[in-house]
Scaffold this motif. Sequence first.
Motif, PDB file in Angstrom:
ATOM      1  N   ILE A   1      51.961  29.875  34.147  1.00  0.00           N
ATOM      2  CA  ILE A   1      50.644  29.900  35.308  1.00  0.00           C
ATOM      3  C   ILE A   1      50.732  29.062  36.116  1.00  0.00           C
ATOM      4  CG2 ILE A   1      48.515  30.594  35.620  1.00  0.00           C
ATOM      5  CD1 ILE A   1      48.581  32.191  32.950  1.00  0.00           C
ATOM      6  N   ALA A   2      50.728  27.713  35.751  1.00  0.00           N
ATOM      7  CA  ALA A   2      50.435  26.563  36.636  1.00  0.00           C
ATOM      8  C   ALA A   2      51.528  26.580  37.427  1.00  0.00           C
ATOM      9  CB  ALA A   2      50.332  25.339  35.853  1.00  0.00           C
ATOM     10  N   ALA A   3      52.896  26.780  37.164  1.00  0.00           N
ATOM     11  CA  ALA A   3      54.060  26.738  38.127  1.00  0.00           C
ATOM     12  C   ALA A   3      53.783  27.816  39.092  1.00  0.00           C
ATOM     13  CB  ALA A   3      55.193  26.765  37.253  1.00  0.00           C
ATOM     14  N   ASN A   4      53.610  28.968  38.869  1.00  0.00           N
ATOM     15  CA  ASN A   4      53.464  29.964  39.645  1.00  0.00           C
ATOM     16  C   ASN A   4      52.428  29.702  40.672  1.00  0.00           C
ATOM     17  OD1 ASN A   4      55.465  32.022  39.094  1.00  0.00           O
ATOM     18  ND2 ASN A   4      54.710  32.162  36.882  1.00  0.00           N
ATOM     19  N   ALA A   5      51.462  29.079  40.397  1.00  0.00           N
ATOM     20  CA  ALA A   5      50.439  28.835  41.209  1.00  0.00           C
ATOM     21  C   ALA A   5      50.646  27.672  42.195  1.00  0.00           C
ATOM     22  CB  ALA A   5      49.094  28.091  40.383  1.00  0.00           C
ATOM     23  N   LYS A   6      51.673  26.678  41.584  1.00  0.00           N
ATOM     24  CA  LYS A   6      52.098  25.835  42.678  1.00  0.00           C
ATOM     25  C   LYS A   6      53.043  26.219  43.414  1.00  0.00           C
ATOM     26  CE  LYS A   6      50.474  21.786  41.372  1.00  0.00           C
ATOM     27  NZ  LYS A   6      49.766  20.953  42.393  1.00  0.00           N
ATOM     28  N   ALA A   7      53.721  27.323  43.287  1.00  0.00           N
ATOM     29  CA  ALA A   7      54.692  28.069  44.216  1.00  0.00           C
ATOM     30  C   ALA A   7      54.066  28.746  45.120  1.00  0.00           C
ATOM     31  CB  ALA A   7      55.782  29.002  43.354  1.00  0.00           C
ATOM     32  N   ILE A   8      52.707  29.233  44.889  1.00  0.00           N
ATOM     33  CA  ILE A   8      51.915  30.177  45.805  1.00  0.00           C
ATOM     34  C   ILE A   8      51.530  29.029  46.726  1.00  0.00           C
ATOM     35  CG2 ILE A   8      49.985  31.330  46.207  1.00  0.00           C
ATOM     36  CD1 ILE A   8      50.548  32.787  43.379  1.00  0.00           C
ATOM     37  N   GLN A   9      51.053  27.701  46.377  1.00  0.00           N
ATOM     38  CA  GLN A   9      50.536  26.956  47.281  1.00  0.00           C
ATOM     39  C   GLN A   9      51.429  26.323  48.084  1.00  0.00           C
ATOM     40  OE1 GLN A   9      49.238  23.423  44.815  1.00  0.00           O
ATOM     41  NE2 GLN A   9      47.421  22.981  46.252  1.00  0.00           N
ATOM     42  N   ALA A  10      52.589  26.114  47.590  1.00  0.00           N
ATOM     43  CA  ALA A  10      53.691  25.508  48.409  1.00  0.00           C
ATOM     44  C   ALA A  10      54.201  26.515  49.476  1.00  0.00           C
ATOM     45  CB  ALA A  10      55.032  25.077  47.634  1.00  0.00           C
ATOM     46  N   GLY A  11      54.282  27.824  49.125  1.00  0.00           N
ATOM     47  CA  GLY A  11      54.576  28.653  50.179  1.00  0.00           C
ATOM     48  C   GLY A  11      53.492  28.899  51.005  1.00  0.00           C
ATOM     49  N   SER A  12      52.442  28.866  50.706  1.00  0.00           N
ATOM     50  CA  SER A  12      51.138  28.904  51.767  1.00  0.00           C
ATOM     51  C   SER A  12      51.271  27.896  52.839  1.00  0.00           C
ATOM     52  CB  SER A  12      49.619  28.977  51.120  1.00  0.00           C
ATOM     53  OG  SER A  12      49.741  30.271  50.264  1.00  0.00           O
ATOM     54  N   SER A  13      51.366  26.568  52.159  1.00  0.00           N
ATOM     55  CA  SER A  13      51.640  25.475  52.893  1.00  0.00           C
ATOM     56  C   SER A  13      52.540  25.480  53.977  1.00  0.00           C
ATOM     57  CB  SER A  13      51.681  24.232  51.954  1.00  0.00           C
ATOM     58  OG  SER A  13      51.676  22.821  52.574  1.00  0.00           O
ATOM     59  N   ALA A  14      53.952  25.912  53.488  1.00  0.00           N
ATOM     60  CA  ALA A  14      54.848  26.144  54.409  1.00  0.00           C
ATOM     61  C   ALA A  14      54.629  26.841  55.586  1.00  0.00           C
ATOM     62  CB  ALA A  14      56.232  26.482  53.602  1.00  0.00           C
TER      63      ALA A  14
ATOM     64  N   ALA B   1      51.702  27.711  56.697  1.00  0.00           N
ATOM     65  CA  ALA B   1      50.472  27.102  57.624  1.00  0.00           C
ATOM     66  C   ALA B   1      51.429  26.043  58.405  1.00  0.00           C
ATOM     67  CB  ALA B   1      49.496  26.489  56.734  1.00  0.00           C
ATOM     68  N   SER B   2      52.314  25.328  57.872  1.00  0.00           N
ATOM     69  CA  SER B   2      53.098  24.230  58.851  1.00  0.00           C
ATOM     70  C   SER B   2      53.777  24.833  59.928  1.00  0.00           C
ATOM     71  CB  SER B   2      53.949  23.421  57.906  1.00  0.00           C
ATOM     72  OG  SER B   2      53.191  22.769  56.970  1.00  0.00           O
ATOM     73  N   VAL B   3      54.254  26.139  59.614  1.00  0.00           N
ATOM     74  CA  VAL B   3      55.039  26.772  60.615  1.00  0.00           C
ATOM     75  C   VAL B   3      54.085  27.255  61.799  1.00  0.00           C
ATOM     76  CG1 VAL B   3      56.511  28.898  61.154  1.00  0.00           C
ATOM     77  CG2 VAL B   3      56.963  27.377  59.329  1.00  0.00           C
ATOM     78  N   LEU B   4      53.194  27.810  61.595  1.00  0.00           N
ATOM     79  CA  LEU B   4      52.165  28.326  62.423  1.00  0.00           C
ATOM     80  C   LEU B   4      51.512  27.219  63.196  1.00  0.00           C
ATOM     81  CD1 LEU B   4      50.355  31.002  60.166  1.00  0.00           C
ATOM     82  CD2 LEU B   4      52.003  31.383  61.757  1.00  0.00           C
ATOM     83  N   ASP B   5      51.518  26.109  62.616  1.00  0.00           N
ATOM     84  CA  ASP B   5      50.997  25.061  63.341  1.00  0.00           C
ATOM     85  C   ASP B   5      51.584  24.342  64.516  1.00  0.00           C
ATOM     86  OD1 ASP B   5      48.364  25.243  62.273  1.00  0.00           O
ATOM     87  OD2 ASP B   5      48.724  23.676  60.637  1.00  0.00           O
TER      88      ASP B   5
ATOM     89  N   MET C   1      60.347  31.166  52.495  1.00  0.00           N
ATOM     90  CA  MET C   1      59.192  30.741  51.680  1.00  0.00           C
ATOM     91  C   MET C   1      58.242  31.824  51.110  1.00  0.00           C
ATOM     92  SD  MET C   1      58.482  28.408  49.848  1.00  0.00           S
ATOM     93  CE  MET C   1      59.161  26.845  49.904  1.00  0.00           C
ATOM     94  N   SER C   2      58.337  33.054  52.046  1.00  0.00           N
ATOM     95  CA  SER C   2      57.395  34.240  51.803  1.00  0.00           C
ATOM     96  C   SER C   2      57.909  34.981  50.658  1.00  0.00           C
ATOM     97  CB  SER C   2      57.746  35.187  52.882  1.00  0.00           C
ATOM     98  OG  SER C   2      58.803  35.496  53.188  1.00  0.00           O
ATOM     99  N   SER C   3      59.228  34.678  50.100  1.00  0.00           N
ATOM    100  CA  SER C   3      59.557  35.180  49.042  1.00  0.00           C
ATOM    101  C   SER C   3      58.874  34.820  47.837  1.00  0.00           C
ATOM    102  CB  SER C   3      61.155  35.385  48.685  1.00  0.00           C
ATOM    103  OG  SER C   3      61.782  34.210  48.665  1.00  0.00           O
ATOM    104  N   ALA C   4      58.749  33.498  47.782  1.00  0.00           N
ATOM    105  CA  ALA C   4      58.101  32.692  46.904  1.00  0.00           C
ATOM    106  C   ALA C   4      56.634  33.374  46.691  1.00  0.00           C
ATOM    107  CB  ALA C   4      57.957  31.359  46.954  1.00  0.00           C
ATOM    108  N   ILE C   5      55.882  33.689  47.693  1.00  0.00           N
ATOM    109  CA  ILE C   5      54.657  33.905  47.762  1.00  0.00           C
ATOM    110  C   ILE C   5      54.510  35.345  46.947  1.00  0.00           C
ATOM    111  CG2 ILE C   5      52.583  34.597  49.082  1.00  0.00           C
ATOM    112  CD1 ILE C   5      53.525  32.301  50.941  1.00  0.00           C
TER     113      ILE C   5
END
Length: 97
Positions: free
Chosen positions: A75-88, A90-94, A1-5
């Motif tokens: 731009i919207a799709a790239n923003a969603k990719a960043i959001q999904a990567g950040s969420s993933a 965050a889930s791993v860290l939790d 997922m970090s590659s998406a970010i």
Amino acid sequence: MSSAIGIAPSGTAAAGLQRQASGRDFANNSATAPAPDASAAGLPAAVASRASSAAAPNVDLSNQIVQQTTTSHAIAANAKAIQAGSSAIASVLDITV
């Protein structure tokens, strides 16, 4: 997922530059002479070569509207990719063991 970010911000930047180039062409629609060189405006060479900034007879307004819409979705799709990567991440860290 970090590659998406890592990739999504560059995609967002590229879409923003394409949108800027399209906006220049759209703005020059009623010009009677070509606008100044796009590369002088700080655009990368790849985008500047696409951004003709041509005089009115060479500007296709329908194409410019499609370009604006396409870059908006990119731009919207790239923003969603960043959001999904950040969420993933965050889930791993939790995760607790």
